[in-house]
Design a protein around this motif. Structure first.
Motif, PDB file in Angstrom:
ATOM      1  N   GLN A  73      53.550  40.806  20.654  1.00 21.24           N
ATOM      2  CA  GLN A  73      52.163  40.654  20.834  1.00 21.24           C
ATOM      3  C   GLN A  73      51.199  39.587  20.392  1.00 21.24           C
ATOM      4  O   GLN A  73      50.291  39.352  21.276  1.00 21.24           O
ATOM      5  N   ALA A  76      51.323  37.491  23.453  1.00 23.35           N
ATOM      6  CA  ALA A  76      50.690  38.035  24.588  1.00 23.35           C
ATOM      7  C   ALA A  76      49.095  37.443  24.513  1.00 23.35           C
ATOM      8  O   ALA A  76      48.401  37.291  25.346  1.00 23.35           O
ATOM      9  N   ASP A  79      48.367  33.938  25.090  1.00 23.28           N
ATOM     10  CA  ASP A  79      48.558  33.903  26.598  1.00 23.28           C
ATOM     11  C   ASP A  79      47.187  34.202  27.006  1.00 23.28           C
ATOM     12  O   ASP A  79      46.559  33.607  27.779  1.00 23.28           O
ATOM     13  N   GLU A  80      46.664  35.712  26.756  1.00 22.96           N
ATOM     14  CA  GLU A  80      45.443  36.281  27.309  1.00 22.96           C
ATOM     15  C   GLU A  80      44.125  35.264  27.169  1.00 22.96           C
ATOM     16  O   GLU A  80      43.503  35.269  28.045  1.00 22.96           O
ATOM     17  N   ASP A  84      48.457  29.597  27.397  1.00 20.86           N
ATOM     18  CA  ASP A  84      49.598  29.822  27.851  1.00 20.86           C
ATOM     19  C   ASP A  84      50.506  28.574  28.283  1.00 20.86           C
ATOM     20  O   ASP A  84      51.584  28.850  28.542  1.00 20.86           O
TER      21      ASP A  84
END
Length: 185
Positions: A73, A76, A79-80, A84
């Motif tokens: 998480q 993630a 990346d969000e 990324d």
């Protein structure tokens, strides 16, 4: 011999990572100012490992921040927020296209402080945030914080607490906002 030994509940949070939000680098401020970055760092910390290896199983999970360990998480969230892309070593790039580095520096305020910093380096490197650690003299650490030159540090987070566990002092601190602290004072 009449001795009584008692384990005191002395520190609510023995060590904490402090990010300086007023450090003079726009890329640093953009990244650390994004709550997803801070949430990712929080999710990357394996607190059970720290409790077991640094505090001999005698510490407790924090109550003021989520204590979930979820590196997937964390990745993630990074990346969000646009981190990324990675360099040739696998570390994440900042918004300027360069490897984003989180340099932790601290002094040996207590035996657990440098050890906690070393574990944070491992945890953050595991999610692709290139993290370094430098142990410096405590007088130099204070000078660097006062001069707004420290980007990240690890030291105790002993705050006055209300009975319900919330902090009573929300004023700026030199460790996380030296320029805000100077303005306030």
């Amino acid at each position: 011999a009449g001795f009584r030994v008692q384990l005191l509940d002395n520190h609510v949070d023995p060590t904490a990572l402090w990010l300086n939000f007023t450090y003079d680098d726009p890329v640093w401020r953009e990244v650390t100012g994004d709550i997803r970055f801070r949430q990712a760092l929080n999710l990357a910390i394996n607190r059970q490992e720290m409790i077991d290896s640094l505090y001999f199983g005698l510490a407790e999970m924090p109550k003021l921040v989520p204590a979930e360990f979820d590196p997937e998480q964390a990745s993630a969230l990074l990346d969000e927020m646009g981190m990324d892309q990675r360099d040739e070593e696998g570390f994440r790039l900042g918004p300027d296209g360069n490897t984003f580095v989180l340099p932790i520096e601290t002094a040996s305020y207590a035996p657990d402080v440098p050890l906690a910093a070393e574990l944070l380096v491992e945890h953050f490197n595991d999610i692709g945030i290139k993290t370094t650690f430098k142990l410096i003299d405590s007088s130099l650490a204070g000078q660097r914080i006062d001069a707004n030159e420290a980007q990240a540090s690890v030291i105790w987070s002993v705050q006055p607490m209300w009975p319900n566990g919330t902090w009573t002092d929300y004023l700026p601190s030199g460790r996380w906002g030296q320029l805000w602290d100077a303005w306030y004072k």
